[in-house]
Each structure stands twice: as C-alpha cells, then as structure tokens.
Design a protein around this motif. Structure first.
Motif, PDB file in Angstrom:
ATOM      1  N   ARG A 233     -41.211  35.643 -33.467  1.00 33.61           N
ATOM      2  CA  ARG A 233     -42.461  34.891 -33.362  1.00 33.61           C
ATOM      3  C   ARG A 233     -43.261  34.872 -34.659  1.00 33.61           C
ATOM      4  O   ARG A 233     -44.169  34.058 -34.813  1.00 33.61           O
ATOM      5  CB  ARG A 233     -43.327  35.441 -32.221  1.00 33.61           C
ATOM      6  N   PHE A 234     -42.912  35.772 -35.577  1.00 34.91           N
ATOM      7  CA  PHE A 234     -43.630  35.854 -36.855  1.00 34.91           C
ATOM      8  C   PHE A 234     -42.781  35.322 -38.019  1.00 34.91           C
ATOM      9  O   PHE A 234     -43.124  35.543 -39.170  1.00 34.91           O
ATOM     10  CB  PHE A 234     -44.032  37.302 -37.142  1.00 34.91           C
ATOM     11  N   SER A 235     -41.698  34.642 -37.694  1.00 27.54           N
ATOM     12  CA  SER A 235     -40.764  34.224 -38.735  1.00 27.54           C
ATOM     13  C   SER A 235     -40.711  32.711 -38.919  1.00 27.54           C
ATOM     14  O   SER A 235     -40.653  31.956 -37.941  1.00 27.54           O
ATOM     15  CB  SER A 235     -39.347  34.729 -38.403  1.00 27.54           C
ATOM     16  N   GLY A 236     -40.723  32.260 -40.170  1.00 24.82           N
ATOM     17  CA  GLY A 236     -40.475  30.872 -40.541  1.00 24.82           C
ATOM     18  C   GLY A 236     -41.244  29.834 -39.758  1.00 24.82           C
ATOM     19  O   GLY A 236     -42.465  29.935 -39.565  1.00 24.82           O
ATOM     20  N   GLU A 237     -40.512  28.834 -39.292  1.00 28.43           N
ATOM     21  CA  GLU A 237     -41.119  27.736 -38.557  1.00 28.43           C
ATOM     22  C   GLU A 237     -41.726  28.189 -37.233  1.00 28.43           C
ATOM     23  O   GLU A 237     -42.665  27.568 -36.724  1.00 28.43           O
ATOM     24  CB  GLU A 237     -40.089  26.628 -38.306  1.00 28.43           C
ATOM     25  N   VAL A 240     -45.276  29.085 -37.928  1.00 29.28           N
ATOM     26  CA  VAL A 240     -46.083  27.884 -38.167  1.00 29.28           C
ATOM     27  C   VAL A 240     -46.470  27.233 -36.845  1.00 29.28           C
ATOM     28  O   VAL A 240     -47.642  26.884 -36.618  1.00 29.28           O
ATOM     29  CB  VAL A 240     -45.315  26.881 -39.050  1.00 29.28           C
ATOM     30  N   GLN A 241     -45.488  27.088 -35.950  1.00 30.85           N
ATOM     31  CA  GLN A 241     -45.762  26.474 -34.643  1.00 30.85           C
ATOM     32  C   GLN A 241     -46.712  27.338 -33.821  1.00 30.85           C
ATOM     33  O   GLN A 241     -47.636  26.833 -33.173  1.00 30.85           O
ATOM     34  CB  GLN A 241     -44.461  26.262 -33.876  1.00 30.85           C
ATOM     35  N   ASN A 242     -46.501  28.653 -33.854  1.00 37.31           N
ATOM     36  CA  ASN A 242     -47.332  29.551 -33.052  1.00 37.31           C
ATOM     37  C   ASN A 242     -48.775  29.597 -33.552  1.00 37.31           C
ATOM     38  O   ASN A 242     -49.710  29.736 -32.766  1.00 37.31           O
ATOM     39  CB  ASN A 242     -46.726  30.950 -33.047  1.00 37.31           C
ATOM     40  N   GLN A 243     -48.953  29.467 -34.852  1.00 38.66           N
ATOM     41  CA  GLN A 243     -50.303  29.457 -35.390  1.00 38.66           C
ATOM     42  C   GLN A 243     -51.076  28.220 -34.936  1.00 38.66           C
ATOM     43  O   GLN A 243     -52.299  28.284 -34.781  1.00 38.66           O
ATOM     44  CB  GLN A 243     -50.257  29.555 -36.919  1.00 38.66           C
ATOM     45  N   ARG A 244     -50.384  27.135 -34.694  1.00 39.64           N
ATOM     46  CA  ARG A 244     -51.045  25.948 -34.160  1.00 39.64           C
ATOM     47  C   ARG A 244     -51.584  26.245 -32.761  1.00 39.64           C
ATOM     48  O   ARG A 244     -52.672  25.795 -32.388  1.00 39.64           O
ATOM     49  CB  ARG A 244     -50.068  24.760 -34.093  1.00 39.64           C
ATOM     50  N   LEU A 245     -50.816  26.995 -31.989  1.00 42.49           N
ATOM     51  CA  LEU A 245     -51.242  27.364 -30.637  1.00 42.49           C
ATOM     52  C   LEU A 245     -52.452  28.288 -30.699  1.00 42.49           C
ATOM     53  O   LEU A 245     -53.395  28.151 -29.913  1.00 42.49           O
ATOM     54  CB  LEU A 245     -50.087  28.050 -29.904  1.00 42.49           C
TER      55      LEU A 245
END
Length: 333
Positions: A233-237, A240-245
């Motif tokens: 959950r803290f890696s790469g893309e 990025v996606q999780n930070q949007r959430l």
C-alpha cells in the motif's frame, strides 16, 4: 479528573479486563517505523497512563526484546496503573529477519519467562500468540497459556490474526478475552466472518492498524528502516492511488474541524463497543491528537457518509506483502 478519565471504559469480551477505550500500541517505539527516541517513548507512555490509558500492547519480538525492556523502564514506578498485552511466538534472526512462528507448549512457557523478566513484572495481563503456528494445534498453545494462568503468571488469554475456526477451537479450551486484528476504514475484512463469531462467543477486539500504519493520516515511510517501505500500500503507483483516497478523508475531517487521524479512530470506536483501538503513538504530540478522538461523536449518518466516500475496494495493494499474507490465518476466511 480529566475528560479522558470521564470516558466510559470498555470491557474486552465477557471475561476480559475493563480498560480505557483506547490502548497504546508500543511497537513503533522499537524501530519498526525508523529511528525512535527512548526518552520520548517513555515520556509518551507516562503521558498515556496519566491521561487514563490502561492497556499497553507489545510483543517480545519488537526490537528483539527492546520494546519490553523499554516498557519495563517506563513502568518501574507505576506498574499498578497499567495492564500489559504481550504477543509472543514470532522468531527473529540476528539480522532482524523473520524466520517463523513457534507455538509449542514448552516454547510458550519459555517466552513468558523472558517477557516477565524484561518487563520487570510478575504477571502478564493478556498473553497471545502473534501468528498461528501451522505445525502446532491451537489447543496445545492455548493449553500452555492456561497452565500459566493456573500458575499465576498470566491473567487472560488473547488471540491475534486468526480466523473463525481457530477462534472457536481456542475458546473451547479456555475463555478468550479478545482478538487482536487489523481493522480500519480501509481494512474491513473481519466484519464478514470473524466479528460475528466474536460476538457469539463474547470475545472482544483490540484493533491495530486503525490508521493503516499512518496511511490515513498522511504519513509515509522516509527511511529504509521503516518497514512500511516494503508494504504494497506504500509502494509505487499503489501509494499514489491511495493518497488520492486519503485526500477525501482529509476533506471530511476539515468539514468537522478535526484531523483525518481523529476521524479514522472515531470511526472504529463508533463501530462497536466491543472494539478497543490500539493507537501507535511514538510521541506525546501524536498521543494527544489520537486521544482527542474519544471526544468525537459520529452519528449513523456520519458513518454511512464516511463509508460511502472511503471504500476499502478503492484501496490499492494488500495490507502485507504476499509472503506475510499467507501467514495470516485470518485471511483464510
């Protein structure tokens, strides 16, 4: 009396202790999230106890014994004001690697002997196997802890990251106080199969990862020594996606005039009176922010709104890596 002390306590299941509605998880004080400061860690433990927190959670493998010795120092003059939840069984190598789990009865008693010494106590309040040992029937492991209870070295038996079948088998040997399991806005797997069994049997929950290891508060790993750098959950893309959430959670928090962390903790508190969230504060500032969540009241409408905006299905990546996920009996449901 402080506002926190006036908060109604929660009982861990039908047989466990009654404690403050938040517990302090001490793992991060022993290097799991990068470097930490022992003096600040001890000051944080003292501040937590002074503000009403009654349960401290540790593991004998956190920092290869460092965490227990740290807590032992912190509790030197206040043992009677704190309860201890200790996990055991995870095996470490000298280089810090993870090399398996040992739940054999003789090992259970050996682990307990060393924990009692490092903690500087004569009794552990809740003792639990960190991960199910696939080579040892859970009945044997629980039976060994029950022997420790009879001998006066342990007060209650807990479980960690196990599924419903294992819970039933363990509970048939000796009453279980609580199951420790990851549970948060974006890790809601236990709701389907595990939580109904716990309610049926009268077993409580100590929920860890309520901030998804800092993801829900906007924290990200900054050092290689931070084990989150290796989590999907803290890696790469995925990150990025999780930070949007997480940005959506920040908006909800801003509307309420509180922090995202407080929303996430308050959500777990509101889901059930049988759940006690573990807050992994390493500093007094983090502790104060987390403790303020007990004052946040979320209505059923608030919960529905939060859950509609923050969907677990939208999160990218599993909570552990593939190897670790296979070690979780709780993921076999």
């Amino acid at each position: 009396m402080t506002a926190e002390n006036a908060i109604k306590p929660r009982q861990l299941g039908s047989t466990g202790p009654t404690i403050f509605p938040l517990a302090l998880g001490c793992m991060g004080m022993s290097g799991m999230y990068g470097s930490s400061d022992d003096d600040e860690s001890i000051a944080t433990i003292h501040a937590a106890i002074d503000r009403g927190v009654t349960l401290l959670d540790t593991g004998d493998f956190y920092g290869c014994g460092h965490n227990e010795m740290l807590i032992g120092r912190a509790l030197k003059d206040r043992r009677d004001r704190a309860m201890l939840s200790v996990k055991f069984g995870a095996l470490r190598s000298p280089d810090g690697g993870w090399i398996g789990t040992d739940g054999r009865p003789s090992s259970v008693k050996n682990f307990a002997a060393y924990s009692l010494t490092r903690l500087g106590v004569d009794c552990i309040d809740i003792y639990r196997l960190a991960r199910l040992d696939p080579n040892v029937p859970i009945e044997d492991t629980i039976g060994a802890i029950a022997d420790l209870i009879k001998a006066g070295y342990v007060r209650h038996i807990g479980l960690s990251e196990v599924g419903s079948d294992t819970i039933r088998r363990a509970h048939a040997v000796h009453p279980i106080s609580d199951l420790q399991i990851e549970y948060s806005l974006i890790s809601r797997g236990p709701e389907t199969e595990i939580f109904p069994v716990l309610e049926e049997l009268g077993i409580g929950v100590t929920a860890y990862g309520v901030l998804s290891r800092g993801l829900l508060s906007g924290s990200i790993p900054t050092a290689q020594s931070d084990f989150r750098a290796f989590l999907p959950r803290f890696s790469g893309e995925n990150l990025v996606q999780n930070q949007r959430l997480v940005e959506q959670l920040k908006q909800i928090a801003a509307e309420k005039g509180i922090s995202p962390s407080q929303v996430a903790i308050a959500w777990v508190l509101a889901k059930s009176k049988n759940i006690v969230p573990l807050i992994g504060a390493r500093k007094r500032t983090q502790l104060s922010e987390s403790l303020a969540a007990v004052q946040v009241n979320l209505s059923s409408e608030d919960l529905s709104h939060i859950e509609s905006v923050i969907s677990p299905s939208a999160i990218a990546g599993t909570r552990y890596d593939e190897h670790q996920m296979k070690m979780l009996d709780s993921e076999t449901e």
